[in-house]
Design a protein around this motif. Structure first.
Motif, PDB file in Angstrom:
ATOM      1  N   ARG A 119       2.785  -8.260  -6.980  1.00 16.72           N
ATOM      2  CA  ARG A 119       1.900  -7.438  -6.153  1.00 16.72           C
ATOM      3  C   ARG A 119       0.495  -7.489  -6.726  1.00 16.72           C
ATOM      4  O   ARG A 119       0.332  -7.606  -7.939  1.00 16.72           O
ATOM      5  CB  ARG A 119       2.407  -6.000  -6.119  1.00 16.72           C
ATOM      6  CG  ARG A 119       3.837  -5.870  -5.566  1.00 16.72           C
ATOM      7  CD  ARG A 119       4.408  -4.491  -5.847  1.00 16.72           C
ATOM      8  NE  ARG A 119       4.629  -4.279  -7.277  1.00 16.72           N
ATOM      9  CZ  ARG A 119       4.564  -3.100  -7.878  1.00 16.72           C
ATOM     10  NH1 ARG A 119       4.262  -2.009  -7.181  1.00 16.72           N
ATOM     11  NH2 ARG A 119       4.794  -2.993  -9.176  1.00 16.72           N
ATOM     12  N   GLU A 144      -2.235  -2.925  -0.800  1.00 19.86           N
ATOM     13  CA  GLU A 144      -1.254  -2.082  -0.122  1.00 19.86           C
ATOM     14  C   GLU A 144      -1.303  -0.656  -0.666  1.00 19.86           C
ATOM     15  O   GLU A 144      -1.445  -0.443  -1.877  1.00 19.86           O
ATOM     16  CB  GLU A 144       0.151  -2.652  -0.304  1.00 19.86           C
ATOM     17  CG  GLU A 144       0.351  -4.033   0.307  1.00 19.86           C
ATOM     18  CD  GLU A 144       0.240  -4.014   1.820  1.00 19.86           C
ATOM     19  OE1 GLU A 144       0.542  -2.959   2.426  1.00 19.86           O
ATOM     20  OE2 GLU A 144      -0.157  -5.047   2.409  1.00 19.86           O
ATOM     21  N   ALA A 145      -1.137   0.311   0.232  1.00 20.46           N
ATOM     22  CA  ALA A 145      -1.213   1.723  -0.165  1.00 20.46           C
ATOM     23  C   ALA A 145      -0.165   2.068  -1.215  1.00 20.46           C
ATOM     24  O   ALA A 145      -0.445   2.827  -2.156  1.00 20.46           O
ATOM     25  CB  ALA A 145      -1.050   2.618   1.065  1.00 20.46           C
ATOM     26  N   ASP A 146       1.049   1.524  -1.076  1.00 19.42           N
ATOM     27  CA  ASP A 146       2.112   1.823  -2.042  1.00 19.42           C
ATOM     28  C   ASP A 146       1.745   1.312  -3.439  1.00 19.42           C
ATOM     29  O   ASP A 146       2.058   1.955  -4.453  1.00 19.42           O
ATOM     30  CB  ASP A 146       3.439   1.212  -1.602  1.00 19.42           C
ATOM     31  CG  ASP A 146       4.049   1.938  -0.406  1.00 19.42           C
ATOM     32  OD1 ASP A 146       3.572   3.042  -0.062  1.00 19.42           O
ATOM     33  OD2 ASP A 146       5.002   1.391   0.186  1.00 19.42           O
ATOM     34  N   ASP A 147       1.083   0.155  -3.487  1.00 23.64           N
ATOM     35  CA  ASP A 147       0.693  -0.406  -4.784  1.00 23.64           C
ATOM     36  C   ASP A 147      -0.435   0.405  -5.420  1.00 23.64           C
ATOM     37  O   ASP A 147      -0.468   0.598  -6.640  1.00 23.64           O
ATOM     38  CB  ASP A 147       0.286  -1.869  -4.621  1.00 23.64           C
ATOM     39  CG  ASP A 147       1.439  -2.747  -4.170  1.00 23.64           C
ATOM     40  OD1 ASP A 147       2.602  -2.376  -4.440  1.00 23.64           O
ATOM     41  OD2 ASP A 147       1.181  -3.786  -3.532  1.00 23.64           O
ATOM     42  N   ALA A 149      -0.836   3.592  -4.949  1.00 22.60           N
ATOM     43  CA  ALA A 149      -0.169   4.815  -5.422  1.00 22.60           C
ATOM     44  C   ALA A 149       0.538   4.578  -6.746  1.00 22.60           C
ATOM     45  O   ALA A 149       0.486   5.419  -7.656  1.00 22.60           O
ATOM     46  CB  ALA A 149       0.822   5.311  -4.369  1.00 22.60           C
ATOM     47  N   ALA A 150       1.177   3.409  -6.875  1.00 20.82           N
ATOM     48  CA  ALA A 150       1.878   3.093  -8.122  1.00 20.82           C
ATOM     49  C   ALA A 150       0.908   2.932  -9.286  1.00 20.82           C
ATOM     50  O   ALA A 150       1.242   3.246 -10.438  1.00 20.82           O
ATOM     51  CB  ALA A 150       2.701   1.814  -7.949  1.00 20.82           C
ATOM     52  N   HIS A 164      -8.797   4.266  -2.459  1.00 17.72           N
ATOM     53  CA  HIS A 164      -8.199   3.134  -1.749  1.00 17.72           C
ATOM     54  C   HIS A 164      -9.111   2.794  -0.583  1.00 17.72           C
ATOM     55  O   HIS A 164      -9.261   3.575   0.352  1.00 17.72           O
ATOM     56  CB  HIS A 164      -6.798   3.488  -1.261  1.00 17.72           C
ATOM     57  CG  HIS A 164      -6.107   2.349  -0.568  1.00 17.72           C
ATOM     58  ND1 HIS A 164      -5.058   2.538   0.304  1.00 17.72           N
ATOM     59  CD2 HIS A 164      -6.313   1.001  -0.619  1.00 17.72           C
ATOM     60  CE1 HIS A 164      -4.646   1.368   0.758  1.00 17.72           C
ATOM     61  NE2 HIS A 164      -5.396   0.428   0.208  1.00 17.72           N
TER      62      HIS A 164
END
Length: 302
Positions: A119, A144-147, A149-150, A164
């Protein structure tokens, strides 16, 4: 996963990269670093990090890989080249490129990494050396939003503003806009300094007034002592801002945005570099205004 247990490979330990990596160590991360300057590896080890002799050694097994490198060519070589990050990173790793590069390079990294299960975020920063040392950087993330956030716990160990901006490449586009504003503000401050001094106005008092009104800015606050002392230790070198203004103009051309002031400031930055000031802090744009005004910059033969 708790930050104290996360393993980070940090590639690039320059003026910005070294203090940023040290802030991760202070936050409890396990940091393995690689750079081409051995004394920077010694500094990392003295702060509790683990030096690595190669990119491959640094990234092997790391959950997160951070690159903080000078320009597109170095980022592409380190990430995409033989023995590089994508060749040795484990599947599921998160690559965060915090260098300032073109939006196109950011998109290319993400596309190349996807088939390998890596990622990617582009997450350039603003705040200069002082912000890197203090952990108060502004981080602009694309991906990506999930990345994002991580990555937030790690990014918040480095900066106080983490945003973001959108898909891959948008972090770099926002950084380009940032560099445009910073360069234009530095040039305006430099011109104000020369105007004030040639008019016989006390510069300290005048900068106090400017800093307390609508003309105040982080640029004026951070660079005030440089302007007063005419010394320019490289918190962010003119050479690098010259590179960044190339990114600004190329990005504008790509989307058809007119940047009349941006083109002028880019030329002034290029002129400063051509006159031998490339290794100085970008506040040394003041030296160019002095030359144009018939003054001899400090330390330059008349």
């Amino acid at each position: 996963m708790a930050p104290a247990k996360r393993s980070v490979a940090w590639i690039g330990l320059g003026i910005m990269g070294s203090p940023m990596a040290e802030n991760l160590l202070a936050a409890g991360y396990h940091v393995t670093g690689h750079t081409l300057e051995p004394h920077k590896l010694d500094r990392l080890a003295a702060r509790g990090g683990v030096p690595a002799a190669s990119v491959a050694e640094a990234v092997s097994g790391a959950e997160v890989v951070v690159t903080m490198l000078p320009a597109d060519a170095e980022v592409r070589a380190v990430v995409l080249g033989d023995g590089g990050v994508l060749e040795h990173a484990r599947r599921g790793a998160l690559l965060i490129d915090m260098s300032t590069v073109s939006p196109g390079t950011a998109v290319a990294l993400a596309r190349a990494a996807a088939p390998r299960g890596v990622r990617v975020l582009d997450a350039p920063v603003s705040g200069g050396e002082a912000g890197a040392v203090e952990g108060t950087l502004s981080v602009m993330a694309g991906g990506e939003a999930d990345d994002v956030a991580a990555a937030l716990p790690l990014l918040r160990a480095l900066g106080t503003t983490v945003t973001h901006c959108g898909p891959h490449g948008t972090g770099q586009t926002v950084k380009a806009a940032n560099q445009l504003v910073v360069a234009a503000t530095l040039q305006a401050c430099a011109e104000a300094v020369v105007l004030l001094e040639k008019s016989g106005v006390d510069l300290v008092a005048a900068l106090d007034v400017l800093g307390g009104g609508l003309a105040s800015s982080a640029v004026l606050s951070r660079k005030r002592e440089n302007f007063l002392s005419r010394t320019y230790p490289p918190g962010f070198r003119i050479d690098l801002h010259h590179k960044d203004m190339g990114i600004v103009l190329a990005a504008a051309r790509e989307v058809g945005a007119a940047l009349p002031l941006g083109g002028l400031v880019a030329a002034l930055v290029a002129a400063a570099r051509a006159q031998g000031d490339g290794g100085l802090d970008h506040s040394a744009l003041l030296r160019g205004v002095e030359r144009l005004s018939g003054l001899t910059p400090k330390g330059e033969a008349s």
